[in-house]
Design an enzyme around this catalytic site. Structure first.
Site, PDB file in Angstrom:
ATOM      1  N   ARG A  77       8.908  65.659   5.899  1.00  7.08           N
ATOM      2  CA  ARG A  77       8.571  64.578   6.822  1.00  7.08           C
ATOM      3  C   ARG A  77       9.784  63.765   7.267  1.00  7.08           C
ATOM      4  O   ARG A  77       9.889  63.376   8.433  1.00  7.08           O
ATOM      5  CB  ARG A  77       7.552  63.637   6.166  1.00  7.08           C
ATOM      6  CG  ARG A  77       6.169  64.233   6.064  1.00  7.08           C
ATOM      7  CD  ARG A  77       5.239  63.305   5.323  1.00  7.08           C
ATOM      8  NE  ARG A  77       3.876  63.831   5.312  1.00  7.08           N
ATOM      9  CZ  ARG A  77       2.874  63.259   4.676  1.00  7.08           C
ATOM     10  NH1 ARG A  77       3.086  62.157   3.982  1.00  7.08           N
ATOM     11  NH2 ARG A  77       1.666  63.785   4.711  1.00  7.08           N
TER      12      ARG A  77
ATOM     13  N   ALA B 200      -9.026  48.753  -4.954  1.00  2.32           N
ATOM     14  CA  ALA B 200     -10.179  49.662  -4.992  1.00  2.32           C
ATOM     15  C   ALA B 200      -9.996  50.839  -4.050  1.00  2.32           C
ATOM     16  O   ALA B 200     -10.944  51.280  -3.399  1.00  2.32           O
ATOM     17  CB  ALA B 200     -11.468  48.905  -4.663  1.00  2.32           C
ATOM     18  N   GLY B 201      -8.768  51.371  -3.988  1.00  4.04           N
ATOM     19  CA  GLY B 201      -8.550  52.663  -3.356  1.00  4.04           C
ATOM     20  C   GLY B 201      -8.781  53.758  -4.378  1.00  4.04           C
ATOM     21  O   GLY B 201      -9.402  53.547  -5.429  1.00  4.04           O
TER      22      GLY B 201
ATOM     23  N   SER C 132       0.032  62.381  -2.808  1.00  2.00           N
ATOM     24  CA  SER C 132      -0.271  60.967  -3.063  1.00  2.00           C
ATOM     25  C   SER C 132      -1.663  60.777  -3.659  1.00  2.00           C
ATOM     26  O   SER C 132      -1.823  60.077  -4.667  1.00  2.00           O
ATOM     27  CB  SER C 132      -0.122  60.147  -1.786  1.00  2.00           C
ATOM     28  OG  SER C 132      -0.906  60.683  -0.741  1.00  2.00           O
ATOM     29  N   LEU C 133      -2.694  61.382  -3.047  1.00  3.21           N
ATOM     30  CA  LEU C 133      -4.027  61.299  -3.650  1.00  3.21           C
ATOM     31  C   LEU C 133      -4.022  61.914  -5.042  1.00  3.21           C
ATOM     32  O   LEU C 133      -4.666  61.417  -5.971  1.00  3.21           O
ATOM     33  CB  LEU C 133      -5.057  62.014  -2.770  1.00  3.21           C
ATOM     34  CG  LEU C 133      -5.674  61.228  -1.608  1.00  3.21           C
ATOM     35  CD1 LEU C 133      -6.603  62.129  -0.802  1.00  3.21           C
ATOM     36  CD2 LEU C 133      -6.421  60.004  -2.105  1.00  3.21           C
TER      37      LEU C 133
END
EC number: 1.4.3.16
Length: 578
Positions: free
Chosen positions: A298, A36-37, A403-404
């Site tokens: 990164r 549930a992200g 990512s989102l």
């Protein structure tokens, strides 16, 4: 045309959060979404409202790694930007392993996804009426939308509100998925086994969507929450799913490093807004390693910090560098990064007067369950979305704030699922319920063994498969994890649960049932995830993106391929061109 972009904002009465003691768990759903992200929530929302959807989460819908995401969500919506530029930046960051078709799909759908989120009520920051956009590392344009420095929380809170208003979605909190339920004759996924209310039960579904996030807890230093134990990847691997690129782990360069504090992530957006990365002498050392300095990708910045500390620190394992926010105007810091200011203040750091102590930590897993653009895996009826999936978008190194976006773009694909796509199953009667019993002293000994494994494993993986790797330490770690897997399998609870037949329910009557069964399941999943990462890191004999080997420090053109694993077989697979 993808229909989800006109998602209606539903106005059904808002139900209470349901605890497991308040509900009767159905034995069958049309679709089960595990996690549930952002990926799980948006997937559930996008599924046709004619389908009965179960949304399973081992915690609450308010706790996920998505909720911790600070930086934002990338989309080419500015007049001077375009999806083609977003594609170029993503491929450049991916170090030669992005599947171009997946990247094109991600970037081209991004603007419409932002429109969908805004329509659902996500309150992104604005400059006047226009959506505010910021720059993050390795982006060529300002294209990152944000809600101060708690973008993930804003997105998941809004999506949760919408999910709880949908009468076709039943949210089951504090329920722990244990395994996939496959039909023995066809190999189709027909549901899952899960633990809830002190019992293990089997739930059927026409489709199962794994959206369980990453596995950062396998590393001793991680920005991930405690729930990130690689459950989906481990469950899928044991069922025979093909996994991809598991060696590629992104280590965020700037996690708060303060004794007693969580490894709180200091967002990349801080450096994008002008913060400097400096050593004890105040020198911006990152330029020694890359022309872009602290705005390099990164993996480059993480290795720069690692290498600099190896060379200059007395104890590199506990040392840190400094992130100085003072080059950013004070009013902008207060506006853009209020949560970072608050957390630092909690730990005695005044960001307006002093730099923040930071060091790298495991942050994001580029690898996962191999899927196509429709989220399908090699197991019919099984889908994967978000960090637990490997879509080919991120390659060897994820671009910041993609990512989102991936959660939303690929979660939206489930809008195209129809009743005809659901696997039809033959009903089989449930077997008699078995009861697990154990002597109190033996149970106490087993608890102690699990706790020791859970403590030792992340340290081993951090030391052997962290920012820098080499064959000698990988080989020792693989042998150690194999030994620990054998110890785990010999536990009485393991022998009992691993002998269960499909559709065989279990009642558990021992102290701290919920806590101890979760410890058992997560420890088993982390052991499997550790084995998979270590073996994958040993398999790829080069350095690329988030995978760096001291004994093979350069990229090898022969390894510009994906690494795949099914059960215990590893092989190479070509990347997909447009």
């Amino acid at each position: 045309m993808i229909t989800h972009y006109s998602l209606p904002i539903t106005r059904y009465p808002l139900p209470r959060f349901l605890t497991l003691s308040q509900i009767e768990f159905p034995s069958q759903f049309d679709v089960l979404v595990v996690g549930a992200g952002a990926a799980g929530l948006y997937t559930a929302l996008c599924l046709p409202e004619s389908l009965r959807v179960g949304l399973i989460t081992k915690e609450t819908v308010a706790l996920s790694a998505s909720d911790w995401a600070q930086g934002g969500i990338a989309a080419a919506i500015a007049p001077n930007d375009s999806p083609s530029l977003h594609i170029e930046d993503t491929i450049q960051a991916g170090a030669g392993l992005c599947d171009v078709a997946a990247v094109e799909f991600l970037a081209q759908q991004a603007p419409k996804c932002i429109e969908s989120l805004v329509n659902l009520g996500v309150a992104f920051d604005r400059h006047g009426q226009a959506l505010a956009l910021t720059l993050e590392a390795a982006h060529s344009r300002n294209r990152v939308l944000h809600a101060a420095d708690t973008t993930g929380r804003e997105v998941t809170t809004t999506l949760t509100d919408q999910v709880l208003r949908r009468p076709n979605i039943q949210v089951i909190q504090q329920a722990l998925a244990l395994s996939l339920w496959l039909e023995p004759e066809t190999g189709h996924c027909q549901g899952i086994s899960l633990f809830y209310q002190g019992a293990i039960t089997w739930v059927r579904a026409g489709a199962v969507v794994l959206a369980t996030g990453g596995g950062g807890q396998v590393f001793a230093q991680t920005t991930n929450p405690a729930v990130s134990t690689g459950d989906g990847v481990a469950i899928a691997w044991r069922a025979g799913a093909i996994l991809r690129d598991l060696e590629f782990v992104q280590f965020h360069p700037t996690a708060l490093t303060k004794p007693g504090a969580d490894r709180f992530l200091i967002s990349e957006a801080v450096r994008g807004e002008g913060a400097h990365l400096v050593d004890n002498e105040g020198r911006r050392f990152a330029f020694d390693y890359h022309p872009a300095g602290e705005l390099a990708p990164r993996d480059v910045v993480s290795r720069a910090i690692f290498s600099h500390l190896q060379r200059t620190a007395v104890d590199p394992a506990t040392a840190h560098v400094w992130l100085d926010m003072r080059p950013i105007p004070e009013d902008k810091i207060r506006l853009r990064f209020p949560n970072i200011v608050k957390v630092c203040q909690r730990w005695g750091i005044d960001v307006f007067r002093e730099p923040i102590p930071v060091a790298p930590a495991a942050h994001y897993w580029m690898g996962g369950i191999a899927t196509n653009l429709k989220n399908q895996t090699n197991i019919p009826g099984l889908y994967a979305v978000g960090e637990t999936a490997s879509t080919g978008v991120h390659g060897a190194n994820r671009l910041a704030s993609n990512s989102l976006l991936e959660c939303i773009v690929f979660g939206a694909q489930l809008a195209n699922l129809t009743p005809a796509d659901l696997i039809q199953h033959t009903e089989t009667p449930a077997l008699p319920t078995r009861e697990f019993k154990i002597d109190a002293s033996e149970w106490q000994h087993q608890q102690s063994q699990l706790a020791i494994l859970r403590e030792k494993l992340p340290r081993l993986v951090w030391q052997s498969a962290g920012i820098c790797r080499e064959q000698s330490t990988l080989s020792v770690a693989i042998a150690t994890v194999k030994s620990w897997q054998q110890d785990f399998a010999a536990l009485p609870l393991s022998q009992f649960l691993l002998s269960l037949q499909p559709n065989e329910p279990v009642s558990c009557n021992f102290s701290d049932t919920d806590q101890q069964l979760r410890l058992w399941a997560e420890t088993g999943n982390l052991l499997d995830v550790a084995y998979l990462i270590l073996k994958s890191a040993a398999f790829r004999i080069e350095s690329r993106g988030g995978h760096f080997r001291l004994d093979y420090p350069h990229s090898n053109p022969d390894w510009q391929v994906h690494s795949l694993v099914q059960k215990h077989q590893w092989w190479q697979s070509p990347i997909m061109k447009s």
